[in-house]
Design a protein around this motif. Structure first.
Motif, short mmCIF file in Angstrom:
data_model
loop_
_atom_site.label_atom_id
_atom_site.label_comp_id
_atom_site.label_asym_id
_atom_site.label_seq_id
_atom_site.Cartn_x
_atom_site.Cartn_y
_atom_site.Cartn_z
N VAL A 1 41.81 37.16 18.83
CA VAL A 1 42.87 36.95 19.82
C VAL A 1 43.16 38.24 20.57
O VAL A 1 43.33 38.24 21.80
N ALA A 2 43.22 39.36 19.84
CA ALA A 2 43.50 40.64 20.49
C ALA A 2 42.44 41.00 21.51
O ALA A 2 42.74 41.43 22.63
N ALA A 3 41.17 40.80 21.15
CA ALA A 3 40.08 41.13 22.06
C ALA A 3 40.09 40.22 23.29
O ALA A 3 39.91 40.68 24.42
N ILE A 4 40.32 38.93 23.07
CA ILE A 4 40.35 37.99 24.20
C ILE A 4 41.53 38.30 25.11
O ILE A 4 41.42 38.26 26.34
N ALA A 5 42.67 38.65 24.51
CA ALA A 5 43.84 39.00 25.32
C ALA A 5 43.55 40.23 26.19
O ALA A 5 43.93 40.27 27.36
N LEU A 6 42.84 41.22 25.63
CA LEU A 6 42.51 42.41 26.40
C LEU A 6 41.65 42.08 27.61
O LEU A 6 41.86 42.58 28.70
N HIS A 7 40.64 41.22 27.41
CA HIS A 7 39.79 40.95 28.56
C HIS A 7 40.35 39.86 29.47
O HIS A 7 39.81 39.60 30.54
N ASN A 8 41.46 39.24 29.07
CA ASN A 8 42.15 38.32 29.99
C ASN A 8 43.01 39.07 31.01
O ASN A 8 43.36 38.51 32.05
N ILE A 9 43.35 40.32 30.71
CA ILE A 9 44.17 41.09 31.66
C ILE A 9 43.45 41.29 32.99
O ILE A 9 44.00 40.97 34.05
N PRO A 10 42.20 41.81 32.99
CA PRO A 10 41.51 41.90 34.28
C PRO A 10 41.22 40.55 34.92
O PRO A 10 41.05 40.46 36.13
N GLU A 11 41.13 39.48 34.11
CA GLU A 11 40.95 38.15 34.70
C GLU A 11 42.19 37.77 35.53
O GLU A 11 42.07 37.14 36.59
N GLY A 12 43.37 38.15 35.04
CA GLY A 12 44.58 37.91 35.83
C GLY A 12 44.55 38.67 37.14
O GLY A 12 44.94 38.16 38.20
N LEU A 13 44.05 39.91 37.09
CA LEU A 13 43.87 40.69 38.31
C LEU A 13 42.88 40.00 39.25
O LEU A 13 43.07 39.99 40.48
N ALA A 14 41.81 39.44 38.68
CA ALA A 14 40.76 38.83 39.49
C ALA A 14 41.30 37.72 40.38
O ALA A 14 40.83 37.51 41.50
N VAL A 15 42.29 37.01 39.90
CA VAL A 15 42.86 35.91 40.67
C VAL A 15 44.01 36.39 41.54
O VAL A 15 44.09 36.06 42.73
N ALA A 16 44.90 37.19 40.96
CA ALA A 16 46.14 37.52 41.66
C ALA A 16 45.94 38.46 42.85
O ALA A 16 46.64 38.33 43.87
N VAL A 17 45.01 39.41 42.76
CA VAL A 17 44.83 40.38 43.85
C VAL A 17 44.44 39.70 45.16
O VAL A 17 45.11 39.89 46.18
N PRO A 18 43.36 38.89 45.19
CA PRO A 18 43.03 38.27 46.48
C PRO A 18 44.05 37.25 46.95
O PRO A 18 44.30 37.12 48.16
N VAL A 19 44.69 36.52 46.02
CA VAL A 19 45.68 35.51 46.44
C VAL A 19 46.91 36.18 47.02
O VAL A 19 47.47 35.73 48.03
N ARG A 20 47.34 37.29 46.42
CA ARG A 20 48.49 37.99 46.98
C ARG A 20 48.20 38.52 48.37
O ARG A 20 49.01 38.41 49.30
N ARG A 21 47.00 39.08 48.54
CA ARG A 21 46.62 39.61 49.85
C ARG A 21 46.50 38.49 50.89
O ARG A 21 46.83 38.67 52.06
N ALA A 22 46.03 37.33 50.46
CA ALA A 22 45.81 36.22 51.38
C ALA A 22 47.12 35.57 51.82
O ALA A 22 47.30 35.24 52.99
N THR A 23 48.02 35.36 50.87
CA THR A 23 49.23 34.60 51.17
C THR A 23 50.45 35.47 51.41
O THR A 23 51.43 35.02 52.01
N GLY A 24 50.42 36.73 50.93
CA GLY A 24 51.59 37.58 51.02
C GLY A 24 52.67 37.20 50.01
O GLY A 24 53.76 37.75 50.03
N SER A 25 52.35 36.25 49.11
CA SER A 25 53.34 35.75 48.15
C SER A 25 53.03 36.27 46.75
O SER A 25 51.99 35.94 46.17
N ARG A 26 53.92 37.07 46.22
CA ARG A 26 53.77 37.54 44.84
C ARG A 26 53.88 36.37 43.85
O ARG A 26 53.15 36.30 42.87
N LYS A 27 54.80 35.45 44.14
CA LYS A 27 55.03 34.33 43.24
C LYS A 27 53.81 33.44 43.12
O LYS A 27 53.40 33.05 42.03
#
Length: 272
Positions: free
Chosen positions: A163-189
């Motif tokens: 679980v610890a290892a999977i949680a660690l590599h899920n952090i950049p996965e969150g970045l992978a989705v949130a960075v382009p979507v935030r830039r595209a929509t301007g919406s943090r939420k």
């Protein structure tokens, strides 16, 4: 069973950490955007070639990897690429561009029509990138969540480091989705919740897999799915993430972050 589910939820929920970093940081700056996209590409490329494809080949071989199992895995890999290529061709380049024409960094009003049009096109592309990345990662997280759940049912002591290892590599996965979507929509939420939903695919995969799909999500069938998901993630990285990172003009930030993403995923997989 409750403990197993909570551990799986914890691993998937780590995606929200990456999403929070993306939405709380200076996410609209070109260097941050290039770094986030490059990091995401590095994570996805490394996990595809080093974890998913070899694991798929091993499952398709029935244990120890054989040439026959490897050949089938390679076929599934390119089948995954073919499917995402077809979907990519079916989705128009301009995805409702008027929805993404709001201001970014207060600079919209000062730009000429050509610059505004280019920014609108980039927003549309990044939204599609974030959405496709979310789908690919969610598909990847479903069997991952099922595996975590089963390990926790068998032995919580074994499951905790997993679980610890999977949680660690899920952090950049969150970045992978949130960075382009935030830039595209301007919406943090919007960026935060879309990224969070990809992580929640893990506990969903645990419940659905345990209740309904346990006989199917094993052996050769699982191996084929993992190899195909690897193909999807490689295509997304090369066709969407890296080109979008390069378009920011921050070439070195993109490449250095790509290498950092690969190193981060390598470290987490070594722990796993």
């Amino acid at each position: 069973m409750l403990l197993a589910f909570l551990l799986t939820l914890l691993a998937g929920g780590a995606t929200s950490i990456g999403a929070a970093i993306a939405v709380l940081g200076p996410g609209t700056g070109p260097r941050f955007l290039a770094g986030g996209l490059g990091l995401s590409a590095g994570v996805m490329l490394y996990v595809s070639f080093v974890e998913l494809l070899p694991e798929g080949a091993a499952m398709l071989s029935g244990g120890e990897t054989t040439p026959h199992g490897t050949a089938i895995a390679v076929g599934c890999f390119f089948l995954g690429i073919a499917v995402i290529m077809l979907l990519d061709r079916l989705v128009p380049d301009a995805v409702s561009p008027h929805e993404f024409s709001g201001r970014i960094d207060g600079a919209h009003d000062a730009r000429d029509a050509e610059e505004r049009a280019a920014d609108t096109a980039l927003r549309a592309r990044l939204l599609r990138t974030g959405t496709v990345t979310a789908i690919a990662l969610a598909l990847h997280n479903v069997p991952e969540g099922f595996a975590t759940f089963v390990a926790a049912l068998q032995s919580p002591e074994i499951a905790i480091p997993v679980v610890a290892a999977i949680a660690l590599h899920n952090i950049p996965e969150g970045l992978a989705v949130a960075v382009p979507v935030r830039r595209a929509t301007g919406s943090r939420k919007t960026a935060f919740w879309l990224a969070t939903m990809t992580g929640l695919a893990e506990p969903v995969g645990a419940v659905v897999g345990f209740a309904l799909l346990a006989p199917l999500l094993s052996g050769a069938a699982m191996g084929g799915v993992l190899a195909a998901v690897a193909g999807v993630m490689v295509f997304v990285s090369l066709d969407e993430l890296l080109p979008a990172a390069e378009e920011t003009g921050e070439h070195h930030a993109a490449i250095y972050s790509l290498v950092a993403g690969m190193a981060l995923m390598a470290a987490t997989l070594l722990v796993l």
